[in-house]
Design a protein around this motif. Structure first.
Motif, mmCIF file in Angstrom:
data_model
loop_
_atom_site.group_PDB
_atom_site.id
_atom_site.type_symbol
_atom_site.label_atom_id
_atom_site.label_comp_id
_atom_site.label_asym_id
_atom_site.label_seq_id
_atom_site.Cartn_x
_atom_site.Cartn_y
_atom_site.Cartn_z
ATOM 1 N N ASP A 55 24.836 30.300 -113.203
ATOM 2 C CA ASP A 55 25.272 28.940 -112.942
ATOM 3 C C ASP A 55 26.524 28.537 -113.712
ATOM 4 O O ASP A 55 27.339 27.754 -113.230
ATOM 5 N N TYR A 56 26.657 29.012 -114.930
ATOM 6 C CA TYR A 56 27.776 28.611 -115.788
ATOM 7 C C TYR A 56 28.386 29.844 -116.431
ATOM 8 O O TYR A 56 27.677 30.795 -116.769
ATOM 9 N N TRP A 57 29.693 29.762 -116.638
ATOM 10 C CA TRP A 57 30.454 30.879 -117.187
ATOM 11 C C TRP A 57 31.391 30.409 -118.291
ATOM 12 O O TRP A 57 31.930 29.300 -118.237
ATOM 13 N N ALA B 68 27.373 34.162 -119.505
ATOM 14 C CA ALA B 68 26.987 33.311 -118.389
ATOM 15 C C ALA B 68 25.544 32.856 -118.571
ATOM 16 O O ALA B 68 24.754 33.546 -119.207
ATOM 17 N N ALA B 69 25.237 31.707 -117.997
ATOM 18 C CA ALA B 69 23.907 31.112 -118.118
ATOM 19 C C ALA B 69 23.265 30.968 -116.739
ATOM 20 O O ALA B 69 23.920 30.557 -115.784
ATOM 21 N N GLY C 95 23.526 36.079 -119.802
ATOM 22 C CA GLY C 95 24.028 37.402 -119.466
ATOM 23 C C GLY C 95 25.424 37.613 -120.016
ATOM 24 O O GLY C 95 26.159 36.650 -120.266
ATOM 25 N N TRP C 96 25.751 38.849 -120.246
ATOM 26 C CA TRP C 96 27.120 39.263 -120.582
ATOM 27 C C TRP C 96 27.641 40.116 -119.430
ATOM 28 O O TRP C 96 26.951 41.028 -118.956
ATOM 29 N N GLN D 259 28.469 24.149 -121.301
ATOM 30 C CA GLN D 259 29.722 24.762 -121.700
ATOM 31 C C GLN D 259 29.422 25.990 -122.539
ATOM 32 O O GLN D 259 28.560 25.959 -123.415
ATOM 33 N N LEU D 260 30.155 27.063 -122.266
ATOM 34 C CA LEU D 260 29.966 28.330 -122.972
ATOM 35 C C LEU D 260 31.303 28.761 -123.572
ATOM 36 O O LEU D 260 32.319 28.770 -122.874
#
Length: 123
Positions: free
Chosen positions: A111-113, A97-98, A35-36, A3-4
């Motif tokens: 993968d995740y946002w 994001a990851a 990343g942004w 979770q972000l």
């Protein structure tokens, strides 16, 4: 499942600075490049900056080089985006994001946002 949660957005004037934060939970943060990205109204989402899992490699889109700086604190499971000399064209929703074992490149599939945080720069 990672979770972000982004924070730090707001309304500022041209030339001002903001620091965005993105707190991660639910995974081993140091396994992920971060990343942004940003999306302005009516435009596609674009890569802004990326950082590898150790923080030793950073990447930026040309329009923010010299003004923005990405960093991470693996002990705090947090990635930051320091934005200086902001311009009206930086106005967008900013997402973190990851990317599992990525390299911080904008061409990777992340993968995740997070849900995003609004940055508005007035002229």
């Amino acid at each position: 499942q990672v979770q972000l949660v982004e924070s730090g957005g707001g309304l500022v004037q041209a030339g001002d600075s903001l620091r965005l934060s993105c707190a991660a939970s639910g995974g081993t943060f140091s396994y992920y490049a971060m990343g942004w990205f940003r999306q302005a109204p009516g435009k596609e989402r674009e890569f802004v900056a990326g950082i590898n899992n150790s923080g030793g490699i950073t990447r930026y889109t040309d329009s923010v080089k010299g003004r923005f700086a990405i960093s991470r604190d693996n002990a705090k499971n947090t990635v930051y985006l320091q934005m200086n000399s902001l311009k009206p064209e930086d106005t967008a929703v900013y997402y973190c994001a990851a990317d599992y074992w990525g390299n911080g490149s904008g061409s990777r599939v992340y993968d995740y946002w997070g849900q995003g945080t609004q940055v508005t720069v007035s002229s």
